[in-house]
Design an enzyme around this catalytic site. Structure first.
Site, PDB file in Angstrom:
ATOM      1  N   ASP A  35       8.709   2.962  21.167  1.00 37.92           N
ATOM      2  CA  ASP A  35       7.545   1.835  21.064  1.00 37.92           C
ATOM      3  C   ASP A  35       7.663   1.169  19.736  1.00 37.92           C
ATOM      4  OD1 ASP A  35       6.553   2.196  23.511  1.00 37.92           O
ATOM      5  OD2 ASP A  35       5.101   3.659  22.803  1.00 37.92           O
TER       6      ASP A  35
ATOM      7  N   LYS B 127       8.372  -1.366  30.768  1.00 36.14           N
ATOM      8  CA  LYS B 127       7.206  -1.465  30.169  1.00 36.14           C
ATOM      9  C   LYS B 127       6.217  -2.445  30.524  1.00 36.14           C
ATOM     10  CE  LYS B 127       7.758   2.143  27.127  1.00 36.14           C
ATOM     11  NZ  LYS B 127       6.740   3.323  27.017  1.00 36.14           N
TER      12      LYS B 127
END
Length: 410
Positions: free
Chosen positions: A293, A320
């Site tokens: 991330d 994502k």
């Protein structure tokens, strides 16, 4: 909402920011709280994802719409499957219907869950009829998103016989798995992680307790980027953080030393200090399999510093909120750099200029907006659909104003 961003008058910033609780920890604890009402939660995230998780857990029948919240989709799939008498259709945004759920569904079905696809096989929306799950052995590929694994582990102690989970292959995102197990341990739930096998014992009741959510390290990453792009002498203090964090993104403290940023821990605060300039044209290589991330933030930091980078271990970024690798390639190319991506890596060449007044598209992805914002220290830019930050960090633009960034709707 389209925002125009410009740099503060001084590039030597000194200020303090309090960051909301971790989205990752909050959603895990919310699921545990639903299973064990004796658990109280402090410093819970004010993000959209945490709010839709809370709302979803309150529904027993009918449609549960989690919008863009991938964590909620995975966690609630596991939760509702094990809740006898509850019957829901779990759905979300258009992008959510394109994000695979089959691996988790098949794992739950092997335990006896009643789950069916409403439209396309392998993808939401899904219909779930909750029931008592008595089987306790299941296996998953080890290189999938840790959210699938954590979804099973969080529900496991409420199952009649607990869970024995075998991970097949090389395990990725280990810190997120360990975060889940650590939170289970804090709640008094017995578990073990040996080799590729995770065991969670059943637990009927937990004693009354208050569990405190640490602030979000992913959110801290944008301030690491700001400090890296500022002048030597910049100091930003963030709270509330732990030195021995459960969050994989806490590796930021180590990584950003390569960008001239020192992290000092003092109680529940961290002070980020810019202590040296970085040589333009230098290069770094990082494997971010355990902290994917923060890849967007690091790539943008490198670009802003005129550095080259090669980032690996990014295979989960393809599924994502958007295909983050392709989105990075598109937006960084607009700014004037040369970048190549594969299905699991990113290679950025060192750049010597940054184009002014470029409009950054965000693709319904909160991290695209926040990762690119620090570049305003180098050149004015626009952020399209800037409100997307509410997914994980609703106060982001307000906090940037505290750093005296120029922020105007345009």
């Amino acid at each position: 909402m389209r925002l125009h961003l410009s740099a503060p008058a001084s590039h030597k910033i000194r200020t303090s920011i309090k960051i909301t609780g971790s989205k990752s920890e909050s959603n895990r604890l919310l699921l545990l709280q639903a299973l064990y009402p004796n658990i109280e939660i402090s410093n819970i995230s004010n993000s959209d994802d945490a709010q839709v998780m809370q709302q979803g857990l309150e529904i027993s029948h009918g449609e549960v719409d989690i919008h863009h919240a991938g964590t909620a989709m995975r966690f609630l799939t596991s939760y509702f499957s094990s809740q006898k008498g509850k019957e829901v259709v779990l759905t979300g945004s258009q992008r959510m219907t394109e994000r695979p759920i089959k691996v988790l569904v098949e794992a739950l079905q092997s335990l006896g869950a009643d789950i069916s696809y409403v439209k396309n096989e392998g993808y939401p929306p899904i219909k779930i009829k909750g029931k008592t799950l008595e089987k306790y052995k299941v296996s998953l590929p080890a290189d999938i998103s840790s959210q699938y694994i954590s979804a099973l582990l969080l529900t496991a102690p409420s199952l009649k016989n607990g869970l024995e989970l075998e991970l097949i292959g090389k395990i990725t995102s280990v810190p997120y798995i360990k975060m889940t197990l650590a939170l289970l341990s804090q709640a008094g739930i017995e578990n073990s992680f040996e080799g590729n096998t995770i065991v969670v014992k059943p637990k009927t009741v937990v004693p009354k307790m208050n569990m405190v959510v640490e602030s979000d390290w992913s959110s801290a990453s944008y301030f690491y980027s700001i400090v890296a792009l500022c002048e030597v002498g910049t100091e930003i203090t963030l709270s509330a953080y732990k030195k021995n964090s459960l969050q994989g993104d806490s590796v930021l403290a180590e990584i950003y030393t390569q960008f001239g940023v020192e992290t000092l821990f003092d109680g529940h605060e961290i002070c980020l200090k810019k202590n040296k300039e970085i040589v333009k044209g230098s290069s770094i290589t990082l494997d971010l399999a355990n902290a994917p991330d923060i890849a967007q933030t690091i790539a943008v930091t490198c670009f802003g510093l005129g550095m080259a980078c090669h980032l690996e271990g990014l295979h989960t970024l393809k599924i994502k909120e958007t295909d983050r690798l392709e989105a990075l390639k598109t937006e960084l190319s607009k700014l004037g750099t040369s970048i190549e991506v594969t299905d699991k890596s990113l290679t950025l060449k060192a750049s010597h200029e940054i184009r002014k007044d470029v409009a950054i598209d965000t693709y319904n992805d909160h991290r695209m907006a926040m990762a690119f914002a620090p570049l305003a220290l180098k050149q004015d830019l626009f952020i399209n659909d800037a409100e997307v930050v509410s997914k994980s960090y609703p106060d982001f633009w307000k906090d940037l104003k505290k750093l005296l960034f120029g922020i105007k709707e345009s």
